[in-house]
Design a protein around this motif. Sequence first.
Motif, short mmCIF file in Angstrom:
data_model
loop_
_atom_site.label_atom_id
_atom_site.label_comp_id
_atom_site.label_asym_id
_atom_site.label_seq_id
_atom_site.Cartn_x
_atom_site.Cartn_y
_atom_site.Cartn_z
N ALA A 172 0.23 0.53 6.53
CA ALA A 172 -0.70 -0.52 6.17
C ALA A 172 -2.03 -0.33 6.89
O ALA A 172 -3.05 -0.83 6.45
CB ALA A 172 -0.11 -1.88 6.53
N MET A 173 -2.00 0.41 7.98
CA MET A 173 -3.25 0.58 8.73
C MET A 173 -4.11 1.71 8.16
O MET A 173 -5.27 1.82 8.49
CB MET A 173 -2.92 0.90 10.18
CG MET A 173 -2.22 -0.26 10.83
SD MET A 173 -1.75 0.15 12.48
CE MET A 173 -0.83 -1.32 12.89
N GLU A 209 -8.58 3.14 19.84
CA GLU A 209 -9.31 1.94 19.44
C GLU A 209 -8.51 0.72 19.84
O GLU A 209 -7.36 0.58 19.44
CB GLU A 209 -9.55 1.93 17.93
CG GLU A 209 -10.81 2.66 17.55
CD GLU A 209 -11.18 2.38 16.10
OE1 GLU A 209 -12.35 2.54 15.76
OE2 GLU A 209 -10.29 2.00 15.32
N ARG A 239 -6.30 -1.50 17.37
CA ARG A 239 -5.09 -0.98 16.72
C ARG A 239 -3.82 -1.25 17.52
O ARG A 239 -2.75 -1.40 16.94
CB ARG A 239 -5.22 0.53 16.51
CG ARG A 239 -5.94 0.83 15.24
CD ARG A 239 -6.38 2.25 15.21
NE ARG A 239 -7.71 2.28 14.63
CZ ARG A 239 -7.93 2.20 13.33
NH1 ARG A 239 -6.93 2.16 12.51
NH2 ARG A 239 -9.15 2.18 12.86
N ALA A 247 -2.54 -4.73 16.95
CA ALA A 247 -2.14 -4.83 15.54
C ALA A 247 -0.77 -4.19 15.35
O ALA A 247 0.10 -4.76 14.67
CB ALA A 247 -3.18 -4.16 14.65
N ALA A 248 -0.56 -3.02 15.97
CA ALA A 248 0.74 -2.36 15.85
C ALA A 248 1.81 -3.17 16.53
O ALA A 248 2.93 -3.31 16.02
CB ALA A 248 0.65 -0.96 16.46
N ALA A 290 2.71 -6.07 14.31
CA ALA A 290 3.51 -5.63 13.17
C ALA A 290 4.95 -5.33 13.61
O ALA A 290 5.91 -5.73 12.95
CB ALA A 290 2.88 -4.39 12.54
N VAL A 320 3.75 -6.08 7.07
CA VAL A 320 2.53 -5.39 6.67
C VAL A 320 1.34 -6.34 6.73
O VAL A 320 0.28 -6.00 7.27
CB VAL A 320 2.70 -4.83 5.23
CG1 VAL A 320 1.38 -4.33 4.70
CG2 VAL A 320 3.75 -3.73 5.23
N ALA A 343 -1.87 -5.95 9.19
CA ALA A 343 -3.19 -5.76 8.60
C ALA A 343 -4.12 -6.91 8.97
O ALA A 343 -5.30 -6.71 9.28
CB ALA A 343 -3.06 -5.65 7.08
N LEU A 372 -5.32 -6.53 12.55
CA LEU A 372 -6.32 -5.48 12.65
C LEU A 372 -7.66 -5.95 12.08
O LEU A 372 -8.72 -5.76 12.68
CB LEU A 372 -5.85 -4.22 11.91
CG LEU A 372 -6.72 -3.00 12.04
CD1 LEU A 372 -6.84 -2.57 13.49
CD2 LEU A 372 -6.17 -1.85 11.21
#
Lengths: 142, 107
Positions: free
Chosen positions: A127-128, B68, B71, B74-75, B78, B92, B96, B99
Amino acid sequence: MRSAFRRSAATGLPFVVVMVPFGALFGVIGTEAGLPLAQVMGVSIAVIAGAAQFTAVQVMGDGVPVAVVILSALAVNLRIAMYSASIAPWLGAAPLWQRAAIVCLLAALTFAWVPWNLGLMFAAGLAMVPGAEAERRGWGRA
Amino acid sequence: MSVAWVWGVIAVLGAATYAIRLAFLGWIGNRSLPGWALRHLRYKGVAVLPGLVAPLVVWPGAAGGAVETARLPAAAVALGIGAWRRDVVLTVVAGAATLASLGALGV
């Protein structure tokens, strides 16, 4: 059998969420690389392997010999052979024509989902990708 | 590369990729694999998938391979949502959204 099919379809449906932006992204990159629409669609339909598609189009734009384009894309795709071996214990008993049809849809997502349920992690990573590519191209920046 | 050449490349790639896909499932079929092969294949998931995902998180090509900050959370979001809810779409979307919002905040 019918309900197994339906259940599988329902399980796979969420992956469409990641595949749509992925496909859209490939459309943008392919078009920018100068491929006509028919060929962009041709790659998506014939190859059906995200990473290799991007590799092929990028390398094509670099003006290298045809053999190098093909070899680099296929090298990226070699991992699919391992997916193929991994699902053999589950699907090996199916008739050859069914196996021949099933492998058309063999990719990291389906592989991950079937035996080990790690699709989740992969989907999250995938998704990234479109976001990352959009950023690289400076979309959404003034 | 001329248009005809590109079609040729597409055809070769399509055929070869299909052959790679069919390679083992078509060939092994119903025969049982030896134990050592199965043991190795079992670990393929945990070996390959993080290998595909980790570079996208830590050394994203989008940033030219630099780390970055946006990220990493965000990971983590998730992964956390995924482990907690076991729902692909939710995972997902959560990753997203994290991020995107961190990006909008200029992180």
